[in-house]
Design an enzyme around this catalytic site. Structure first.
Site, PDB file in Angstrom:
ATOM      1  N   HIS A 211      -2.619   3.124  -6.217  1.00 44.81           N
ATOM      2  CA  HIS A 211      -3.253   1.955  -5.618  1.00 44.81           C
ATOM      3  C   HIS A 211      -3.535   0.880  -6.656  1.00 44.81           C
ATOM      4  O   HIS A 211      -3.552  -0.318  -6.345  1.00 44.81           O
ATOM      5  CB  HIS A 211      -4.536   2.350  -4.898  1.00 44.81           C
ATOM      6  CG  HIS A 211      -5.036   1.306  -3.953  1.00 44.81           C
ATOM      7  ND1 HIS A 211      -4.288   0.823  -2.893  1.00 44.81           N
ATOM      8  CD2 HIS A 211      -6.209   0.605  -3.912  1.00 44.81           C
ATOM      9  CE1 HIS A 211      -4.968  -0.105  -2.237  1.00 44.81           C
ATOM     10  NE2 HIS A 211      -6.136  -0.255  -2.836  1.00 44.81           N
TER      11      HIS A 211
ATOM     12  N   ARG B 256       0.859  -1.176   0.000  1.00 41.65           N
ATOM     13  CA  ARG B 256       0.000   0.000   0.000  1.00 41.65           C
ATOM     14  C   ARG B 256       0.900   1.232   0.000  1.00 41.65           C
ATOM     15  O   ARG B 256       2.012   1.204   0.538  1.00 41.65           O
ATOM     16  CB  ARG B 256      -0.899   0.022   1.235  1.00 41.65           C
ATOM     17  CG  ARG B 256      -1.827  -1.182   1.370  1.00 41.65           C
ATOM     18  CD  ARG B 256      -2.608  -1.101   2.674  1.00 41.65           C
ATOM     19  NE  ARG B 256      -3.548  -2.209   2.832  1.00 41.65           N
ATOM     20  CZ  ARG B 256      -3.258  -3.346   3.457  1.00 41.65           C
ATOM     21  NH1 ARG B 256      -2.049  -3.521   3.997  1.00 41.65           N
ATOM     22  NH2 ARG B 256      -4.159  -4.305   3.562  1.00 41.65           N
TER      23      ARG B 256
ATOM     24  N   TYR C  52      -9.778 -10.892  -6.476  1.00 37.35           N
ATOM     25  CA  TYR C  52      -8.847 -10.920  -7.599  1.00 37.35           C
ATOM     26  C   TYR C  52      -9.095 -12.082  -8.535  1.00 37.35           C
ATOM     27  O   TYR C  52      -8.647 -12.066  -9.682  1.00 37.35           O
ATOM     28  CB  TYR C  52      -7.405 -10.921  -7.089  1.00 37.35           C
ATOM     29  CG  TYR C  52      -7.047  -9.610  -6.433  1.00 37.35           C
ATOM     30  CD1 TYR C  52      -6.842  -8.465  -7.187  1.00 37.35           C
ATOM     31  CD2 TYR C  52      -6.964  -9.498  -5.046  1.00 37.35           C
ATOM     32  CE1 TYR C  52      -6.561  -7.244  -6.597  1.00 37.35           C
ATOM     33  CE2 TYR C  52      -6.678  -8.287  -4.444  1.00 37.35           C
ATOM     34  CZ  TYR C  52      -6.483  -7.169  -5.222  1.00 37.35           C
ATOM     35  OH  TYR C  52      -6.205  -5.970  -4.637  1.00 37.35           O
TER      36      TYR C  52
ATOM     37  N   HIS D 134      -3.905  -9.171   3.715  1.00 33.91           N
ATOM     38  CA  HIS D 134      -5.352  -9.159   3.929  1.00 33.91           C
ATOM     39  C   HIS D 134      -5.698  -9.948   5.192  1.00 33.91           C
ATOM     40  O   HIS D 134      -5.163 -11.043   5.414  1.00 33.91           O
ATOM     41  CB  HIS D 134      -6.089  -9.784   2.743  1.00 33.91           C
ATOM     42  CG  HIS D 134      -6.148  -8.889   1.553  1.00 33.91           C
ATOM     43  ND1 HIS D 134      -6.393  -9.351   0.275  1.00 33.91           N
ATOM     44  CD2 HIS D 134      -5.996  -7.540   1.437  1.00 33.91           C
ATOM     45  CE1 HIS D 134      -6.403  -8.343  -0.576  1.00 33.91           C
ATOM     46  NE2 HIS D 134      -6.160  -7.233   0.115  1.00 33.91           N
TER      47      HIS D 134
ATOM     48  N   LYS E 115      -2.073  -2.602   7.947  1.00 31.18           N
ATOM     49  CA  LYS E 115      -3.252  -2.216   8.710  1.00 31.18           C
ATOM     50  C   LYS E 115      -3.320  -2.988  10.023  1.00 31.18           C
ATOM     51  O   LYS E 115      -2.950  -4.150  10.086  1.00 31.18           O
ATOM     52  CB  LYS E 115      -4.524  -2.470   7.890  1.00 31.18           C
ATOM     53  CG  LYS E 115      -4.703  -1.537   6.703  1.00 31.18           C
ATOM     54  CD  LYS E 115      -6.025  -1.781   6.012  1.00 31.18           C
ATOM     55  CE  LYS E 115      -6.260  -0.782   4.889  1.00 31.18           C
ATOM     56  NZ  LYS E 115      -7.556  -1.010   4.206  1.00 31.18           N
TER      57      LYS E 115
ATOM     58  N   ARG F 110      -0.891  -1.801  -6.854  1.00 32.22           N
ATOM     59  CA  ARG F 110      -1.028  -2.916  -5.896  1.00 32.22           C
ATOM     60  C   ARG F 110      -2.021  -3.936  -6.430  1.00 32.22           C
ATOM     61  O   ARG F 110      -1.789  -5.147  -6.343  1.00 32.22           O
ATOM     62  CB  ARG F 110      -1.466  -2.372  -4.544  1.00 32.22           C
ATOM     63  CG  ARG F 110      -1.801  -3.423  -3.493  1.00 32.22           C
ATOM     64  CD  ARG F 110      -2.050  -2.734  -2.157  1.00 32.22           C
ATOM     65  NE  ARG F 110      -2.946  -3.467  -1.277  1.00 32.22           N
ATOM     66  CZ  ARG F 110      -2.552  -4.387  -0.404  1.00 32.22           C
ATOM     67  NH1 ARG F 110      -1.272  -4.703  -0.334  1.00 32.22           N
ATOM     68  NH2 ARG F 110      -3.427  -4.985   0.380  1.00 32.22           N
TER      69      ARG F 110
END
Length: 299
Positions: free
Chosen positions: A242, A151, A277, A268, A174, A245
């Site tokens: 973005h 990211r 995806y 994730h 995150k 990515r």
């Protein structure tokens, strides 16, 4: 406790307690500030017992201000979190915040760019930069996004402690979760080139990517540089940092990567976030079929 104290406590809870990104902290802080101001609330207790009708009226006024569906959904999520936080601060029993249904959002697929376009963006941001070290910096950032699936916030939060780069890099994502991503030679070479050209030192605590005045590089600078590059290349507006990515994930999946490995590389929390995806890759294959099949071209 003043309104400013309430907002500061909410800000600290988001940034220090929950470790949300700076962008999320700003957005959630502003959402709470608007609620307090519009409804003239000055205590945590007043927020904690806020009737659903008043919250609904506030959100309706925000929609009248021109808020999009996506922004309205984020505002509702922010205010529900703020109300729950206020209940704790006021000593109330923590119950569900007012039940309001947010706007329906059409979840679109990520728009990847081709490998050639991804590399073209990286080369063009370098060519269009005002200074050689700035161009090397911007190219290195974009290659990290495309070559390592990072990211932009993760790339810009790196410090000099990662130097010299090895074959892997530990990334903090995150929720302060860490993961290890591989660093291919092209990325190492780009980072080495940037470090050689940069006028700034790289102490362990110094930002790896710096702005022209020496502070930590902002996302907006990279986004603007990418926008200039995509215009020069004639690429669509979806060719953003973005999107690189997304392209990393889509291209790996197309080459046979399994979902679990891809989930770990992307950081994730759930496999469901990665499964999107599979749809992107299927869409790419369908586009290729439509462009190549003789019958499709005749139509």
């Amino acid at each position: 406790m003043s309104r400013a104290d309430i907002l500061q406590a909410w800000h600290d809870h988001l940034s220090l307690g929950l470790r949300r990104s700076p962008h999320t902290v700003r957005a959630y802080h502003k959402a709470a500030e608007r609620l307090l101001t519009r409804l003239d609330l000055e205590t945590f207790d007043a927020v904690a017992i806020l009737p659903a009708g008043k919250l609904r009226t506030h959100l309706a006024a925000r929609r009248a201000d021109g808020l999009t569906n996506a922004s309205a959904a984020r505002e509702l999520s922010a205010l529900k979190g703020f109300i729950s936080f206020a209940k704790v601060q006021a000593g109330h029993e923590v119950t569900e915040p007012p039940r309001l249904r947010g706007p329906r959002l059409k979840k679109g697929l990520p728009r990847p760019v081709s490998p050639d376009d991804a590399m073209g963006l990286a080369e063009t941001v370098e060519a269009l930069a005002a200074d050689g070290w700035i161009g090397a910096r911007d190219r290195a950032v974009l290659l990290l996004l495309y070559g390592a699936g990072m990211r932009i916030s993760e790339a810009l939060s790196l410090t000099g402690s990662v130097l010299p780069l090895g074959e892997t890099l530990t990334v903090t994502g995150k929720g302060n979760k860490q993961r290890v991503v591989p660093i291919v030679p092209l990325i190492r070479e780009a980072l080495d080139d940037y470090v050689r050209k940069s006028p700034w030192p790289f102490g362990p605590q110094d930002p790896l990517f710096r702005g022209v005045k020496g502070g930590q590089l902002s996302q907006g600078v990279i986004q603007k540089a990418t926008a200039r590059a995509r215009r020069a290349l004639g690429l669509p507006d979806t060719a953003t940092p973005h999107a690189l990515r997304h392209s990393f994930a889509t291209h790996l999946l197309g080459e046979g990567a399994d979902l679990r490995s891809l989930q770990e590389l992307l950081g994730h929390a759930s496999l469901g976030s990665t499964q999107i995806y599979t749809k992107v890759d299927a869409a790419s294959l369908l586009d290729t079929y439509r462009n190549a099949h003789p019958r499709e071209r005749d139509d």
